[in-house]
Design a protein around this motif. Structure first.
Motif, PDB file in Angstrom:
ATOM      1  N   ASN A  82      -0.944  49.106  -1.851  1.00 58.51           N
ATOM      2  CA  ASN A  82       0.337  48.792  -1.234  1.00 58.51           C
ATOM      3  C   ASN A  82       1.454  48.787  -2.263  1.00 58.51           C
ATOM      4  OD1 ASN A  82       2.264  48.035   0.548  1.00 58.51           O
ATOM      5  ND2 ASN A  82       1.602  45.913   0.757  1.00 58.51           N
ATOM      6  N   ILE A  83       1.270  48.046  -3.369  1.00 63.56           N
ATOM      7  CA  ILE A  83       2.246  47.978  -4.445  1.00 63.56           C
ATOM      8  C   ILE A  83       1.506  48.068  -5.762  1.00 63.56           C
ATOM      9  CG2 ILE A  83       3.921  46.601  -3.151  1.00 63.56           C
ATOM     10  CD1 ILE A  83       2.848  44.151  -4.591  1.00 63.56           C
ATOM     11  N   PRO A  84       2.119  48.584  -6.816  1.00 55.38           N
ATOM     12  CA  PRO A  84       1.440  48.604  -8.113  1.00 55.38           C
ATOM     13  C   PRO A  84       1.329  47.186  -8.667  1.00 55.38           C
ATOM     14  CG  PRO A  84       3.676  49.423  -8.313  1.00 55.38           C
ATOM     15  CD  PRO A  84       3.406  49.272  -6.856  1.00 55.38           C
ATOM     16  N   PRO A  85       0.219  46.843  -9.296  1.00 54.97           N
ATOM     17  CA  PRO A  85       0.048  45.479  -9.810  1.00 54.97           C
ATOM     18  C   PRO A  85       0.925  45.242 -11.025  1.00 54.97           C
ATOM     19  CG  PRO A  85      -1.802  46.847 -10.469  1.00 54.97           C
ATOM     20  CD  PRO A  85      -0.958  47.683  -9.540  1.00 54.97           C
ATOM     21  N   LEU A  86       1.179  43.944 -11.275  1.00 55.18           N
ATOM     22  CA  LEU A  86       1.952  43.563 -12.454  1.00 55.18           C
ATOM     23  C   LEU A  86       1.102  43.702 -13.711  1.00 55.18           C
ATOM     24  CD1 LEU A  86       3.660  40.329 -11.123  1.00 55.18           C
ATOM     25  CD2 LEU A  86       4.815  42.445 -11.665  1.00 55.18           C
ATOM     26  N   SER A  87       1.759  44.024 -14.834  1.00 60.65           N
ATOM     27  CA  SER A  87       1.060  44.068 -16.111  1.00 60.65           C
ATOM     28  C   SER A  87       1.028  42.677 -16.714  1.00 60.65           C
ATOM     29  CB  SER A  87       1.770  45.037 -17.062  1.00 60.65           C
ATOM     30  OG  SER A  87       3.086  44.586 -17.313  1.00 60.65           O
ATOM     31  N   VAL A  88       0.028  42.429 -17.556  1.00 63.07           N
ATOM     32  CA  VAL A  88      -0.151  41.136 -18.208  1.00 63.07           C
ATOM     33  C   VAL A  88       0.546  41.175 -19.550  1.00 63.07           C
ATOM     34  CG1 VAL A  88      -1.829  39.463 -19.074  1.00 63.07           C
ATOM     35  CG2 VAL A  88      -2.348  40.834 -17.045  1.00 63.07           C
ATOM     36  N   PRO A  89       1.472  40.225 -19.842  1.00 65.95           N
ATOM     37  CA  PRO A  89       2.155  40.221 -21.144  1.00 65.95           C
ATOM     38  C   PRO A  89       1.166  40.094 -22.285  1.00 65.95           C
ATOM     39  CG  PRO A  89       3.253  38.748 -19.596  1.00 65.95           C
ATOM     40  CD  PRO A  89       1.959  39.160 -18.962  1.00 65.95           C
ATOM     41  N   GLY A  90       1.390  40.860 -23.347  1.00 62.00           N
ATOM     42  CA  GLY A  90       0.527  40.813 -24.516  1.00 62.00           C
ATOM     43  C   GLY A  90      -0.662  41.738 -24.446  1.00 62.00           C
ATOM     44  N   LYS A  91      -0.851  42.423 -23.333  1.00 64.68           N
ATOM     45  CA  LYS A  91      -1.984  43.324 -23.179  1.00 64.68           C
ATOM     46  C   LYS A  91      -1.472  44.705 -22.793  1.00 64.68           C
ATOM     47  CE  LYS A  91      -5.272  39.750 -21.715  1.00 64.68           C
ATOM     48  NZ  LYS A  91      -6.249  39.348 -20.677  1.00 64.68           N
ATOM     49  N   PRO A  92      -2.196  45.744 -23.199  1.00 68.20           N
ATOM     50  CA  PRO A  92      -1.747  47.096 -22.824  1.00 68.20           C
ATOM     51  C   PRO A  92      -1.789  47.283 -21.319  1.00 68.20           C
ATOM     52  CG  PRO A  92      -3.943  47.138 -23.810  1.00 68.20           C
ATOM     53  CD  PRO A  92      -3.427  45.760 -24.007  1.00 68.20           C
ATOM     54  N   GLY A  93      -0.738  47.883 -20.794  1.00 66.40           N
ATOM     55  CA  GLY A  93      -0.636  48.060 -19.360  1.00 66.40           C
ATOM     56  C   GLY A  93      -1.592  49.122 -18.855  1.00 66.40           C
ATOM     57  N   LEU A 108      -8.159  57.904  15.923  1.00 68.11           N
ATOM     58  CA  LEU A 108      -6.857  57.385  15.518  1.00 68.11           C
ATOM     59  C   LEU A 108      -5.756  58.274  16.067  1.00 68.11           C
ATOM     60  CD1 LEU A 108      -8.946  56.745  12.992  1.00 68.11           C
ATOM     61  CD2 LEU A 108      -6.858  55.934  11.913  1.00 68.11           C
ATOM     62  N   SER A 109      -4.703  57.651  16.516  1.00 68.19           N
ATOM     63  CA  SER A 109      -3.513  58.407  16.887  1.00 68.19           C
ATOM     64  C   SER A 109      -2.782  58.841  15.612  1.00 68.19           C
ATOM     65  CB  SER A 109      -2.586  57.545  17.753  1.00 68.19           C
ATOM     66  OG  SER A 109      -2.081  56.456  16.992  1.00 68.19           O
ATOM     67  N   PRO A 110      -1.962  59.877  15.654  1.00 71.54           N
ATOM     68  CA  PRO A 110      -1.258  60.316  14.433  1.00 71.54           C
ATOM     69  C   PRO A 110      -0.400  59.222  13.800  1.00 71.54           C
ATOM     70  CG  PRO A 110      -1.104  61.991  16.141  1.00 71.54           C
ATOM     71  CD  PRO A 110      -1.723  60.781  16.791  1.00 71.54           C
ATOM     72  N   ALA A 111       0.304  58.412  14.607  1.00 74.36           N
ATOM     73  CA  ALA A 111       1.127  57.348  14.035  1.00 74.36           C
ATOM     74  C   ALA A 111       0.274  56.289  13.359  1.00 74.36           C
ATOM     75  CB  ALA A 111       1.998  56.716  15.134  1.00 74.36           C
ATOM     76  N   ALA A 112      -0.863  55.938  13.984  1.00 74.82           N
ATOM     77  CA  ALA A 112      -1.750  54.928  13.387  1.00 74.82           C
ATOM     78  C   ALA A 112      -2.347  55.440  12.087  1.00 74.82           C
ATOM     79  CB  ALA A 112      -2.834  54.549  14.373  1.00 74.82           C
ATOM     80  N   ARG A 113      -2.747  56.733  12.068  1.00 69.55           N
ATOM     81  CA  ARG A 113      -3.329  57.298  10.841  1.00 69.55           C
ATOM     82  C   ARG A 113      -2.296  57.281   9.701  1.00 69.55           C
ATOM     83  NH1 ARG A 113      -7.684  60.463  10.207  1.00 69.55           N
ATOM     84  NH2 ARG A 113      -7.809  60.809  12.465  1.00 69.55           N
ATOM     85  N   HIS A 114      -1.032  57.578  10.029  1.00 69.95           N
ATOM     86  CA  HIS A 114       0.011  57.566   8.996  1.00 69.95           C
ATOM     87  C   HIS A 114       0.227  56.155   8.443  1.00 69.95           C
ATOM     88  CE1 HIS A 114       3.701  58.551   6.879  1.00 69.95           C
ATOM     89  NE2 HIS A 114       4.315  57.560   7.521  1.00 69.95           N
ATOM     90  N   ILE A 115       0.245  55.145   9.303  1.00 72.73           N
ATOM     91  CA  ILE A 115       0.452  53.766   8.839  1.00 72.73           C
ATOM     92  C   ILE A 115      -0.703  53.310   7.973  1.00 72.73           C
ATOM     93  CG2 ILE A 115       0.643  51.371   9.622  1.00 72.73           C
ATOM     94  CD1 ILE A 115       2.161  52.402  12.063  1.00 72.73           C
ATOM     95  N   LEU A 116      -1.929  53.577   8.398  1.00 69.34           N
ATOM     96  CA  LEU A 116      -3.106  53.132   7.645  1.00 69.34           C
ATOM     97  C   LEU A 116      -3.203  53.837   6.303  1.00 69.34           C
ATOM     98  CD1 LEU A 116      -5.730  52.947  10.555  1.00 69.34           C
ATOM     99  CD2 LEU A 116      -4.444  51.069   9.508  1.00 69.34           C
ATOM    100  N   ASP A 117      -2.903  55.139   6.280  1.00 71.58           N
ATOM    101  CA  ASP A 117      -2.962  55.874   5.016  1.00 71.58           C
ATOM    102  C   ASP A 117      -1.857  55.438   4.068  1.00 71.58           C
ATOM    103  OD1 ASP A 117      -5.126  57.205   5.975  1.00 71.58           O
ATOM    104  OD2 ASP A 117      -4.027  59.047   6.530  1.00 71.58           O
ATOM    105  N   THR A 118      -0.679  55.136   4.600  1.00 70.57           N
ATOM    106  CA  THR A 118       0.448  54.741   3.747  1.00 70.57           C
ATOM    107  C   THR A 118       0.174  53.420   3.045  1.00 70.57           C
ATOM    108  OG1 THR A 118       1.991  55.913   5.170  1.00 70.57           O
ATOM    109  CG2 THR A 118       2.915  54.232   3.701  1.00 70.57           C
ATOM    110  N   HIS A 119      -0.422  52.468   3.767  1.00 75.12           N
ATOM    111  CA  HIS A 119      -0.639  51.128   3.217  1.00 75.12           C
ATOM    112  C   HIS A 119      -2.057  50.920   2.703  1.00 75.12           C
ATOM    113  CE1 HIS A 119       3.279  49.608   4.584  1.00 75.12           C
ATOM    114  NE2 HIS A 119       3.088  50.351   5.666  1.00 75.12           N
TER     115      HIS A 119
END
Length: 525
Positions: free
Chosen positions: A284-295, A212-223
Motif C-alpha cells: 500500500n505504502i513504502p515502509p519508513l527507513s530506520v535511522p542509523g541503518k541503511p535503507g 472478479l469484476s474488472p473494477a474489483a480486480r483493479h482495486i485489489l491489485d492497486t492496494h
C-alpha cells in the motif's frame, strides 16, 4: 472632662475607661495605676491584669508585622515578571523557531538590545527587547520549533530585583508548541505501545473458483489485497466493486514506526515468515527507513519542512491555483551590454548583466505604469514607486529581497545594493522591510546554463521576469546581407491575466528589449 478638654474618665464598678473625644485610645500604665489606687485592692488587681494584656497585645502586633512582611517578601510571593512573548516579525508569520539566544539568564538587558534570533517564514530575524531589566528565565530553549505567536518564551524582571526569585506563570497559559524531536520520539513509542492491536484480517474464502469484476480486480491489485479475503456478493459468486471496497476498509494498513523498531529488543524466538503477496500485487505504502541503518529498497525518510519551505509551498500553490498565468517570450541582443561591461571594467567598475536587466525592467515600468500594479481583492492597485524584487536562492529556500526605487538609481548603485541584499539573504539577516512590498520580480537562472524557463508569479504582484543564459547565434545582417554573430538572451514574462493581458505584455517586452539593447537610452529616459 480633663483639664486639656480632650479626655473623659467614665467610672464603672471595677475600672476606668480612658476615652478620647475623637476615638478610643489604649490606657497607659500610669493611668491604670492611678485607677487602681482609687478603686482599692480590686482595682489594683484589675490594673495589673490590664497592663499584662497591653504588653501581650503590643508583642502580638510586632509578631503580626513580621509575619506579614515575610509573606509579602519576594521569597514567598516571587518577583513579578516582565513577559516576553513570540512576536509577529512578518505580516504572514504564524509561528517561529528559536534559533539562538543572544542573552543569558541573569544578564542585564537594555531596551533595543538583541535578545534572540527567530526563524520566521521569510528569514532569521533578530528580536530586540522593549524594556530595561534582567533576563530572568528562558522558557523556550534554542531549537524550539513551531512556537505560535503570543507564546511566552522568556521572563524578565526590573532592574534591582532578584531575578532568581522570578514568579513563573503556570504552563497552562502558554499555547502548546511542537515538542523537540527526542520528546516526540518518546511520545510516539509510548502511544504506539499503548494503542490497541489492529483488527485481524478476515479469513480467506476458498469455496469455488474466484470471479472478479474488472473494477474489483483493479482495486485489489492497486492496494495489494488478496482476492481470497473478499466475500463475494455478486451473482454466481462474483466479487464486486463493493466487496473490494469493504475488504479495503477492513484490512489494516501496514505502518512501520522508526522509534518502535529501534526500541524493541530482539526476540529470541524467530518470528514466522510473512506470507508472500499474491502475484501482481504491491504494498500500500513504502515502509519508513530506520535511522542509523541503511535503507532497504522502497523505504523513505521523513524530512521536516522548515518555516520558509512551508510558506514557499503555500504561496506557490496559491499562485498557481488563483492567478491565471500568461506567458510571453522574447530574445534580446546583449552585444551592447557586453561591450559596456568591458568598458566599465577598464575603469574598475564591476557590474553584472543582471544589474542591467534590473535597470531596464525598472525604467520600462516607469514608462508603462499600467504594468506596475498589484492585485487586491477589489481589483487593480496602481503603485507610485518601482520596487524590484530579485530572487535569491538560499539553503532554506528562495527569497526575494527588494531594490527600492530602482528606476532612479544607476547601474553601479543597483549592483552594490543587489550584492549586499543577496549576502544578507544567504546569511538569513534580512529585515522585514527589505523583502516586503515589491512591485515586480526578476528571476535569473542564466548563471546555471538555463536557456529559458517560466517563473511563477509572486502574489500580489502582476508579473515576474524569467531570465535565461546568453548564447551565440548566427544571423543574417540586414545591412550587407552577411552572416554575423549575435549574443541572444531569452526573456520570458509571466503575467497575471486579470491585470496584464497579452497585448500589454507584448508591448512591455518590446519596450524592455529596446531599453536593454541600448543601455545608454536608460540613462536618458
Amino acid at each position: 472632662m480633663a483639664e486639656n478638654g480632650s479626655v473623659l474618665l467614665h467610672p464603672t464598678p471595677s475600672f476606668f475607661v480612658v476615652r478620647h473625644l475623637y476615638g478610643h485610645v489604649l490606657p497607659t500604665e500610669d493611668d491604670n495605676m492611678a485607677a487602681s489606687l482609687r478603686l482599692g485592692r480590686q482595682g489594683m488587681l484589675f490594673g495589673l491584669r490590664l497592663n499584662n494584656f497591653n504588653k501581650c497585645l503590643r508583642s502580638t502586633h510586632q509578631w503580626q508585622d513580621q509575619v506579614r512582611h515575610f509573606f509579602q517578601s519576594p521569597w514567598v510571593l516571587g518577583v513579578s515578571p516582565l513577559k516576553v512573548q513570540m512576536p509577529a516579525l512578518s505580516p504572514t508569520m504564524e509561528e517561529g523557531n528559536i534559533v539562538k539566544w543572544l542573552k543569558k539568564e541573569g544578564e542585564a538587558v537594555a531596551a533595543g538590545d538583541a535578545l534572540c534570533e527567530i526563524e520566521t517564514d521569510k528569514a532569521v530575524v533578530t528580536m530586540e527587547s522593549n524594556d530595561d531589566g534582567v533576563l530572568a528565565k528562558i522558557l523556550m530553549e534554542e531549537g524550539s520549533r513551531n512556537v505560535r505567536l503570543g507564546t511566552l518564551i522568556a521572563l524578565m524582571v526590573e532592574e534591582g530585583q532578584d531575578w532568581r526569585q522570578v514568579e513563573i506563570p503556570s504552563s497552562d497559559a502558554a499555547p502548546p508548541s511542537e515538542a523537540t524531536p527526542a520528546t516526540k520520539a518518546v511520545a510516539t513509542s509510548v502511544v504506539t505501545s499503548s494503542a490497541p492491536s489492529p483488527p485481524s484480517a478476515p479469513k480467506p474464502v476458498t469455496s469455488g473458483p474466484l470471479r472478479l469484476s474488472p473494477a474489483a480486480r483493479h482495486i485489489l491489485d492497486t492496494h495489494g489485497l488478496d482476492p481470497k479475503l473478499a466475500t463475494p456478493t455478486g451473482p454466481r459468486g462474483i466479487i464486486t466493486k463493493e466487496d473490494a471496497l469493504k475488504l479495503l476498509k477492513a484490512s489494516p494498513a501496514p505502518k512501520a514506526v522508526p522509534s518502535v523498531v529501534a526500541s524493541t529488543p530482539p526476540s529470541p524466538i524467530s518470528a514466522p515468515a510473512a506470507s508472500p503477496l499474491p502475484p501482481g500485487s504491491r504494498p500500500n505504502i513504502p515502509p519508513l527507513s530506520v535511522p542509523g541503518k541503511p535503507g532497504a529498497p522502497g523505504t523513505f525518510t521523513e524530512v521536516p519542512a522548515s518555516n520558509v519551505r512551508r510558506v514557499i509551498a503555500q504561496r506557490l500553490t496559491q499562485s498557481k491555483t488563483t492567478i491565471p498565468h500568461s506567458y510571453a517570450s522574447i530574445d534580446c541582443d546583449m552585444a551592447a551590454v557586453m561591450q559596456l561591461r568591458k568598458d566599465l571594467a577598464k575603469e574598475q567598475i564591476k557590474v553584472s548583466v543582471n544589474d542591467f536587466i534590473i535597470k531596464a525592467a525598472a525604467v520600462t515600468l516607469r514608462e508603462m505604469p499600467e504594468v506596475n500594479v498589484t492585485w487586491s481583492g477589489d481589483g487593480a492597485r496602481a503603485l507610485d514607486s518601482v520596487h524590484i524584487s530579485i530572487a535569491v536562492a538560499t539553503d532554506k529556500g528562495l527569497i526575494t529581497p527588494i531594490i527600492k526605487d530602482a528606476a532612479n538609481k544607476g547601474v553601479q548603485e543597483i549592483s552594490s545594493n543587489a550584492k549586499a541584499l543577496a549576502q544578507k539573504a544567504r546569511d538569513g539577516k534580512l529585515l522585514p522591510e527589505e523583502y516586503q512590498g515589491g512591485s515586480f520580480s526578476i528571476s535569473n537562472l542564466g548563471m546555471f546554463g538555463i536557456s529559458g524557463f517560466s517563473a511563477v508569479i509572486n502574489p500580489p504582484q502582476a508579473c515576474i521576469l524569467a531570465v535565461g543564459t546568453s548564447r551565440a547565434e548566427l544571423h543574417l545582417c540586414e545591412d550587407d546581407q552577411t552572416l554575423c554573430t549575435k549574443q541572444l538572451m531569452t526573456i520570458t514574462l509571466s503575467s497575471d491575466g486579470r491585470l496584464v493581458d497579452d497585448e500589454l505584455a507584448s508591448r512591455f517586452l518590446d519596450k524592455f528589449r529596446a531599453n536593454l539593447e541600448k543601455p545608454q537610452r536608460m540613462a536618458l529616459v
